[in-house]
Design a protein around this motif. Structure first.
Motif, PDB file in Angstrom:
ATOM      1  N   ALA A 138       0.869  -1.181   0.000  1.00 32.78           N
ATOM      2  CA  ALA A 138       0.000   0.000   0.000  1.00 32.78           C
ATOM      3  C   ALA A 138       0.904   1.229   0.000  1.00 32.78           C
ATOM      4  O   ALA A 138       1.238   1.774   1.058  1.00 32.78           O
ATOM      5  CB  ALA A 138      -0.921  -0.005   1.218  1.00 32.78           C
ATOM      6  N   TYR A 181      -2.207   5.040   2.343  1.00 23.62           N
ATOM      7  CA  TYR A 181      -2.656   4.953   3.734  1.00 23.62           C
ATOM      8  C   TYR A 181      -3.100   6.320   4.259  1.00 23.62           C
ATOM      9  O   TYR A 181      -3.844   6.400   5.230  1.00 23.62           O
ATOM     10  CB  TYR A 181      -1.546   4.376   4.602  1.00 23.62           C
ATOM     11  N   LEU A 205     -10.131   4.859   8.318  1.00 27.58           N
ATOM     12  CA  LEU A 205      -8.807   4.285   8.520  1.00 27.58           C
ATOM     13  C   LEU A 205      -8.876   2.891   9.135  1.00 27.58           C
ATOM     14  O   LEU A 205      -8.170   1.971   8.695  1.00 27.58           O
ATOM     15  CB  LEU A 205      -7.974   5.223   9.395  1.00 27.58           C
ATOM     16  N   THR A 231      -7.623  -0.607   7.391  1.00 28.99           N
ATOM     17  CA  THR A 231      -6.572  -1.432   7.998  1.00 28.99           C
ATOM     18  C   THR A 231      -7.059  -2.857   8.198  1.00 28.99           C
ATOM     19  O   THR A 231      -6.315  -3.820   7.962  1.00 28.99           O
ATOM     20  CB  THR A 231      -6.123  -0.816   9.334  1.00 28.99           C
ATOM     21  N   ILE A 288       3.774  -0.681   3.729  1.00 28.71           N
ATOM     22  CA  ILE A 288       3.093   0.599   3.534  1.00 28.71           C
ATOM     23  C   ILE A 288       4.146   1.687   3.416  1.00 28.71           C
ATOM     24  O   ILE A 288       5.037   1.797   4.262  1.00 28.71           O
ATOM     25  CB  ILE A 288       2.160   0.912   4.725  1.00 28.71           C
ATOM     26  N   TYR A 338       1.362  10.765   8.985  1.00 24.42           N
ATOM     27  CA  TYR A 338       1.769   9.792   9.997  1.00 24.42           C
ATOM     28  C   TYR A 338       3.181   9.989  10.524  1.00 24.42           C
ATOM     29  O   TYR A 338       4.131  10.192   9.752  1.00 24.42           O
ATOM     30  CB  TYR A 338       1.712   8.373   9.408  1.00 24.42           C
ATOM     31  N   ALA A 384       1.197   5.650  13.123  1.00 18.57           N
ATOM     32  CA  ALA A 384       0.976   4.531  12.213  1.00 18.57           C
ATOM     33  C   ALA A 384       0.950   3.212  12.969  1.00 18.57           C
ATOM     34  O   ALA A 384       0.123   2.330  12.681  1.00 18.57           O
ATOM     35  CB  ALA A 384       2.066   4.506  11.148  1.00 18.57           C
ATOM     36  N   LEU A 421      -2.223   0.670  12.810  1.00 17.08           N
ATOM     37  CA  LEU A 421      -2.087  -0.718  12.384  1.00 17.08           C
ATOM     38  C   LEU A 421      -2.618  -1.677  13.448  1.00 17.08           C
ATOM     39  O   LEU A 421      -3.287  -2.669  13.136  1.00 17.08           O
ATOM     40  CB  LEU A 421      -0.624  -1.023  12.077  1.00 17.08           C
TER      41      LEU A 421
END
Length: 397
Positions: free
Chosen positions: A140, A144, A150, A154, A169, A194, A199, A203
């Motif tokens: 990705a 992102y 979001l 994810t 990512i 981010y 991040a 995640l």
């Protein structure tokens, strides 16, 4: 915008970057839905030679490291025109792109890259996994930050990846955004900005654990985040702790560390306007190179219109004959530079300055100033045998 729209009102939207005091995620409100931007998209990744090479090295490295087995499935989300997956096809790796923009996904298929035209959401992820099986590696790159949902996105990445697989990512690093005043990275396609810390937290909400971090030079300074399903991730590599420590030292693990961004943006604005006003007073012709999204933020924030920047050029034919949003600067093919021989060229995609200066050095055979506005305004003279490598820096007010 197109020429026939110049006599019509143009919608405008507020653009205010905000910081969540709880999770420290930089973000803007989702005032524009992705469906308004990405169904017919003007950006084709393959027009940047350096970005295509960046993708080639990534695929080769993933194969060499074993994070992408030769017999595994590679899925890329927001795969654009196949700039990355073409290298997987060349290597004989089974792959699939998921790309919402019909025009660029069609270009990918014409180039031999299997591509599904769709936005990635949880139903799409379920359908792709059911049809193609789990992916050994999900990529990705520079998507992102484009996602209003979001957590749902994810979770979709987690659905796509095998239980023992990898997710990679790439996203612009907010450390550079704040420390270097890269405010033009803020535009309506980007909902989030981010740090490694924010991040990592995002995640985790989707069942993925951050395992490794690479610091990249692309896009003015990016991070490549390697994540795995939490059950198999194990302890993170030392690179994660190093990146977190650097952010903490910069103050970005507290709200106060973000306070200097506005002042840095004003300094960039003043320096660029000082230069352009001086050039206009001297009777010089100044034009632009590129018409990226970040250029729209820069031009609108600085109030730069055709009186200061006569036109800009772009390699992407899709943009020719159009005008920059808000500032209405005409966009022409690069040949226009050769025909007009302007005195100065302002590089709007400044993150590609090395590639663009090299291109212009090969095509322009007369002395011309190449102006890079960020992170501090600098001027490189090309085409002048007596001063071909001099770089001058401006001072801001």
């Amino acid at each position: 915008m197109t020429e026939d729209a110049l006599d019509h009102p143009e919608p405008t939207y507020p653009l205010h970057v905000r910081l969540c005091a709880d999770c420290l995620l930089l973000q803007i409100p989702a005032s524009i839905r992705p469906e308004e931007t990405f169904v017919d998209y003007a950006y084709y990744s393959s027009f940047s030679d350096s970005w295509v090479e960046h993708a080639r090295r990534f695929v080769a490295g993933a194969l060499d490291s074993g994070r992408l087995p030769h017999d595994g499935l590679l899925v890329e989300v927001a795969s654009n025109d196949g700039y990355l997956l073409r290298h997987a096809v060349d290597a004989g790796v089974t792959c699939l792109g998921i790309e919402p923009s019909a025009n660029v996904s069609d270009a990918a298929r014409k180039a031999g890259v299997p591509t599904l035209t769709a936005f990635l959401d949880e139903p799409t992820a379920d359908a792709v996994r059911a049809e193609h099986g789990p992916a050994a590696l999900v990529v990705a790159n520079n998507v992102y930050a484009h996602i209003p949902d979001l957590n749902g996105f994810t979770r979709s990445l987690r659905t796509l990846v095998a239980d023992d697989g990898w997710v990679s990512i790439e996203v612009h690093h907010a450390l550079n955004l704040v420390e270097l005043g890269q405010f033009d990275t803020v535009y309506h396609e980007h909902f989030q900005y981010y740090t490694v810390l924010s991040a990592q937290r995002a995640l985790a909400e989707g069942g993925l654990a951050l395992v490794d971090v690479e610091l990249l030079a692309s896009h003015g300074g990016s991070i490549r985040l390697w994540a795995r399903p939490a059950a198999v991730a194990g302890e993170p590599e030392p690179s994660v702790e190093r990146a977190l420590a650097a952010e903490d030292a910069a103050g970005l693990h507290t709200v106060d560390g973000y306070a200097g961004l506005a002042e840095r943006a004003v300094s960039v604005k003043n320096a660029l306007l000082d230069y352009l006003l001086a050039q206009r007073a001297a009777g010089a012709r100044v034009v632009g190179y590129g018409a990226p999204g970040k250029g729209s933020t820069l031009l609108n924030y600085c109030g730069i219109r055709p009186d200061l920047l006569e036109y800009t050029v772009d390699r992407n034919p899709y943009k020719h004959g159009r005008f920059t949003p808000g500032t209405r600067i005409p966009i022409h093919p690069p040949q226009r530079l050769i025909d007009d021989r302007p005195d100065a060229v302002v590089v709007l995609p400044w993150n590609l300055d090395t590639e663009i200066i090299a291109q212009l050095s090969d095509t322009l055979d007369y002395p011309v100033d190449i102006v890079v506005p960020l992170p501090t305004l600098r001027i490189t003279r090309i085409g002048d045998p007596a001063d071909s490598t001099t770089t001058r820096r401006s001072s801001s007010r």
